[in-house]
Write an enzyme that holds these catalytic residues in place. Structure first.
Site, short mmCIF file in Angstrom:
data_model
loop_
_atom_site.label_atom_id
_atom_site.label_comp_id
_atom_site.label_asym_id
_atom_site.label_seq_id
_atom_site.Cartn_x
_atom_site.Cartn_y
_atom_site.Cartn_z
CB ILE A 77 -0.93 0.02 1.23
CG1 ILE A 77 -1.82 -1.22 1.25
CG2 ILE A 77 -1.76 1.30 1.27
CD1 ILE A 77 -2.67 -1.35 2.51
CB CYS A 78 1.04 4.26 0.21
SG CYS A 78 1.57 5.98 0.08
CB SER A 79 5.84 4.77 0.43
OG SER A 79 5.43 4.74 1.78
N GLY A 80 4.83 1.40 0.54
CA GLY A 80 5.27 0.03 0.80
C GLY A 80 5.85 -0.62 -0.44
CB THR A 99 3.98 3.81 -5.43
OG1 THR A 99 4.13 4.13 -4.04
CG2 THR A 99 4.65 4.89 -6.27
#
Length: 340
Positions: A109-112, A129
């Site tokens: 999720i996102c910057s993961g 992202t």
């Protein structure tokens, strides 16, 4: 925690120092609350951290988090947003790589996504992202084909999503793949969120200011869903919406990143999914009721949108949520091909 978790699909959620609270809370809400009335067993979710007593955003402490060993043994690993995306914890990177090599489904999720990229899982794959981080992800990891325009996507069993609310969409998509549309629709109603936003929908679209009389295309979508069985055309859409074909196509693209007829085809397949899950109606009748005409046509569009045949989908998801199945790493065997 349930006593029969050994049979449940194991989900590990990675938590890192100063992790944003919302992105961490999303998978915990969706996978971490037991919902036997939807599917029994539900999921066995564990929060896993590199260090004990990891402090996340707003001062919350993950005091009872499991370690990386639990993460490497999970069936699904979810890596929420990571503040230290430039230098993600090496133990986390190695654990995610080990989980993938062991056959786990991996999602970010996102910057993961930076953790997945550091583990080499995105090399040669499409990934997304948050649009604010897309250029940096592409610069740091040139082997990754970064698409900043979508909400979420999958490539080779690795899932990535954009920021914040897109994490909800991705987690619901994982539940849909495990338990089917009927279960995810019921779950979405509880969460008071849309049951499905197409992964290809744009993250961020600059819309022109609406005229005072413009109410958007939502009423048109509701009308079309109520008439799926009818042979709808682009002219029917334009007449119902009182828009020109060109303006109508632009409204659909701005709002959904789809053409009207592509959206209609997707909705018909989704209705067919619901009927396959919840009824014993013959496939030929499902094709008719969903507006796809023939069983052959249903099969073709079903393979295009869902990736499996209607027969296999029914075999997997029929009456899902009544305790007669649980997700695992292995998909059910493909039944013999027929004219669906």
């Amino acid at each position: 925690m349930r006593t029969d978790v050994a049979t449940a699909h194991r989900v590990a959620v990675a938590v890192t120092e100063r992790a944003p609270l919302f992105e961490l809370a999303v998978p915990c809400e969706i996978f971490g609350i037991d919902r036997p009335e939807l599917a029994d067993p539900w999921y066995d979710m564990r929060v896993c951290s590199v260090e004990p007593d990891t402090t996340v955003a707003a001062g919350f402490v993950a005091g009872t988090a499991a370690d990386m060993t639990e993460l490497t043994q999970a069936d699904t690993v979810i890596v929420p947003a990571c503040v230290s995306m430039h230098e993600p914890p090496q133990r986390l990177v190695e654990a995610v790589r080990s989980a993938y090599e062991a056959g786990a489904r991996i999602a970010s999720i996102c910057s993961g996504s930076f953790v997945l990229a550091a583990a080499g899982l995105l090399d040669g794959r499409r990934a997304t992202t948050h649009w604010m981080h897309a250029d940096e992800l592409a610069d740091r990891y040139p082997a990754v084909e970064v698409d900043p325009s979508v909400l979420y996507l999958e490539d080779g069993g690795v899932f990535t999503s954009a920021g914040t609310a897109a994490g909800i969409d991705l987690c619901l998509e994982l539940v849909r793949r495990d338990h089917g549309t009927a279960v995810v629709n019921a779950l979405a109603r509880r969460l008071i969120v849309p049951p499905h936003r197409d992964g290809g929908q744009a993250q961020y679209v600059r819309l022109p200011a609406a005229a005072p009389e413009d109410t958007g295309i939502a009423p048109l979508l509701d009308w079309a869903r109520a008439h799926l069985r009818e042979p709808l055309t682009l002219d029917d859409f334009a007449q119902q919406s009182h828009l020109s074909r060109r303006t109508l196509a632009r409204r659909f693209h701005d709002a959904l990143a789809l053409s009207p007829l592509r959206w209609l085809q997707r909705e018909r397949v989704r209705h067919a999914q619901h009927l396959l899950e919840t009824t014993d109606i013959p496939v030929e009748h499902i094709a008719d009721q969903s507006g796809l005409g023939s069983a052959t046509n249903l099969r073709r569009h079903f393979l295009d949108h869902v990736g499996v045949s209607p027969q296999r989908y029914r075999h997997t998801f029929h009456q899902a949520g009544r305790g007669d199945r649980s997700p695992n790493r292995s998909a059910p065997p493909e039944p013999e091909q027929s004219r669906a």
